[in-house]
Design a protein around this motif. Sequence first.
Motif, PDB file in Angstrom:
ATOM      1  N   SER A 244      95.547   7.949  26.339  1.00 30.92           N
ATOM      2  CA  SER A 244      95.297   8.981  27.344  1.00 30.92           C
ATOM      3  C   SER A 244      95.864   8.497  28.655  1.00 30.92           C
ATOM      4  O   SER A 244      96.503   7.463  28.723  1.00 30.92           O
ATOM      5  N   GLU A 246      94.382   7.187  30.766  1.00 33.74           N
ATOM      6  CA  GLU A 246      93.703   5.945  31.094  1.00 33.74           C
ATOM      7  C   GLU A 246      94.605   4.744  30.850  1.00 33.74           C
ATOM      8  O   GLU A 246      94.592   3.791  31.600  1.00 33.74           O
ATOM      9  N   LYS A 283      87.521  14.381  34.227  1.00 31.13           N
ATOM     10  CA  LYS A 283      87.706  14.087  32.803  1.00 31.13           C
ATOM     11  C   LYS A 283      87.949  12.598  32.591  1.00 31.13           C
ATOM     12  O   LYS A 283      87.386  11.966  31.693  1.00 31.13           O
ATOM     13  N   ASP A 284      88.786  12.027  33.444  1.00 27.33           N
ATOM     14  CA  ASP A 284      89.053  10.594  33.341  1.00 27.33           C
ATOM     15  C   ASP A 284      87.783   9.789  33.464  1.00 27.33           C
ATOM     16  O   ASP A 284      87.524   8.867  32.690  1.00 27.33           O
ATOM     17  N   THR A 287      85.682  10.149  30.322  1.00 31.87           N
ATOM     18  CA  THR A 287      86.206   9.441  29.148  1.00 31.87           C
ATOM     19  C   THR A 287      86.094   7.938  29.342  1.00 31.87           C
ATOM     20  O   THR A 287      85.720   7.211  28.418  1.00 31.87           O
ATOM     21  N   HIS A 288      86.421   7.486  30.525  1.00 31.21           N
ATOM     22  CA  HIS A 288      86.320   6.038  30.723  1.00 31.21           C
ATOM     23  C   HIS A 288      84.884   5.565  30.610  1.00 31.21           C
ATOM     24  O   HIS A 288      84.607   4.512  30.030  1.00 31.21           O
ATOM     25  N   LYS A 291      83.871   5.161  27.143  1.00 28.28           N
ATOM     26  CA  LYS A 291      84.474   4.049  26.424  1.00 28.28           C
ATOM     27  C   LYS A 291      83.939   2.703  26.858  1.00 28.28           C
ATOM     28  O   LYS A 291      84.180   1.710  26.190  1.00 28.28           O
TER      29      LYS A 291
END
Lengths: 493, 244
Positions: A244, A246, A283-284, A287-288, A291
């Motif tokens: 991504s 990321e 969104k970043d 998602t980060h 994770k």
Amino acid sequence: MASLEPPAAVTPPSSKPNLLPLPSPTIITPSAAALAAVAPTTSSSSPATLSVATPLPTPSDAELVHIPSYSRWFSLDGISECEIRCLPEFFDSRSPSRNPRAYKYIRDSIIKQFRRNPSSKITFTEVRKTLAADVISIRRVFDFLDAWGLINYSPAALSKPLKWEEKDSKTSQHAADSPAGPSSDSTPPVRETTKWLCGSCKSVCSIACFASDKCDLTLCARCFVRGNYRVGLSSSDFRRVEISDEMKTDWTEKETMQLLEAVMHYGDDWKKVAQHVGGRSEKDCITHFIKLPMGEKLAGSAEFGSGINKLNQMKDDNSSNSSSSGKRLCLSPLADASNPIMAQAAFLSALAGTAVAEAAAQAAVTAVSKVGHGEANAHFRSLHGVQGLQNASITSNGSNKLKSSEEARSGVNTMPEEKVNVEEELRTVAMVQMKHIQEKIIHFEEIDSQIDKEWKQMEQMRDILFYDQLNLLKHERSIRKTGQQAAEGTRAG
Amino acid sequence: MKPLPSTSSKTPVKFRMPTSENLVPIRLDIEVGGQRFKDAFTWNISDPDSEVSVFAKRTQKDLKLPLAFATQIAQSIQTQQTEFRSYKGQEMLTGEKIVPIKLDLRVNRTLIKDQFLWDLNNFDSDPEEFSKTFCNDLGIEDPEVGPAVAFAIREQLYEIAIQSVATARESRNAKKGRRGEYSSISSRSTGAALDLMKLFSNRYSGVRKRKEWDVFEPMVDMLSNEEVAALESMVEKWRDLEEA
């Protein structure tokens, strides 16, 4: 008569106050602090007229009060838009006891009470004991003030990031210790910062790429789809690796820290979190955050919402978070909530152990590919028979092989299809057995009916025999009678 | 200013607290494993029920009580809430209802004794305001006194409201023809109000007689630590006697 000086830099309330990094407090002027020293009589006398006759304190008497920079709009004089927005129930005249005057009374008393002893945290219960109002209103105002750092904003509060850091070190230790394969394996791929280059077209992989462990090849999505790999490989050998944004722009330590701070502070409000981190979209951030290895811990502490189901596994509320620091669930990397079958398969494989799961998967794959090849062979033979041309057969063979390999490939797509096939096989076997038994039953029934028939025949024959015997006896008797009569006749005549 | 209704109006009104807001007095007295928790506060009945558990947990956390308290607190609040709500649909008698309210409470070190008249008909009344002014005028510094006074007033109003529901019921039954005993009961409970009216109607002025001034004067006393300790031990002894 001295009027209250407004605290430093009362900015006009904007739609959303800009969030600067947390520890940069501003200082309220001493006059506001002096109010705390004065008895509560001043608060209730004429709140409408806001000029209170307090003597200006000398700087030596005054205490400094710290509030965070994003609460600069606050002033004891009046009610700002921010408060109206956050606590609308006091200002919409829906209930007679919740009006601006009551709100101001509650708010001012809470703040004064806190400022009497600013180094210690004030609890809600202490406050509500001293206020003549209904406890829910008090609680709402208290929470509001707490959230904006207007009360309980002390060095004790700022040490929260440190506690988090301890948790972080604890969980990373735990991750190193934990023997579970999948969880520890999942962390390195996420944290890797290698740039992926496609092996065939030599371009930088951006969105997703496919890596083959079998022969150490990396292909970008386009090449994979086109089939630009060596003959020995098949599509099943490739594993999909998500890249991504990321990966492109790695998360630095600083950004991660900011993210975690913001999440702890704002919980579910991702917009504010994104603003705080700076440079990352919502969104970043999300998602980060997911994770991160200790994401689930903080998810529990930040009162994470329903969006992340798997992280809810160990959650309670804030209070129990500290006590549950020992527990930590290991996520398996395939536990993708979007594909429930995959999740189940992953769960089962996690239960059974990696070696067993691998063997089972291999066996299933080979079985299905054999089936695929078998079908392809039959197809080939039929084609051969129909066309009868060597060239055509060769080409058809080639195309068949391709077709069969494609079939095998498609057939061998995912594990769940194997499972389904196995189930079907089992079903057919069971059906066959049942048919077998059924036939046996029918056979026995036939034999049964035959025996019945023969029995009936036997009976009939017995009847006939009996009848014959009877006839014979009758006949004998009649003959004897006539014989006797004849003997008598001759004697008489 | 609301026009005063005529003395004979006995129009029933839906049950509610005779104050400006439907705030219910809640009293907590929970004992878990040797620890006793007593509390009294006002609760807004129109707040959602989810607030109950939130409040209970908050209180338990703030006071560092063991976990069992949270559920008990929530339960107690809910019972009292439902009790209040059970009266909700019923009617209560209003009419000339000026009742005496007595204050007799001890908060930390402050002892308060007072008596005053309260108009039950005035649905705009606000015990909180009264207590605020009370504390200010008497220079009471302990901030916990105000809410305690407001709570005491509310509790008494609540009791009277419940009683008036009962009398409304009885008067309805009486109207159905069951006179005799019931009429005397109803007259007894409204007797207090009626007497007062008689009291006032006989006079040319509304000023109280001098000898009654002492009765109606508030008395605030600050106790010393020893006296507080003595009082508390006495209360404990009484409580143990009751429970035994």
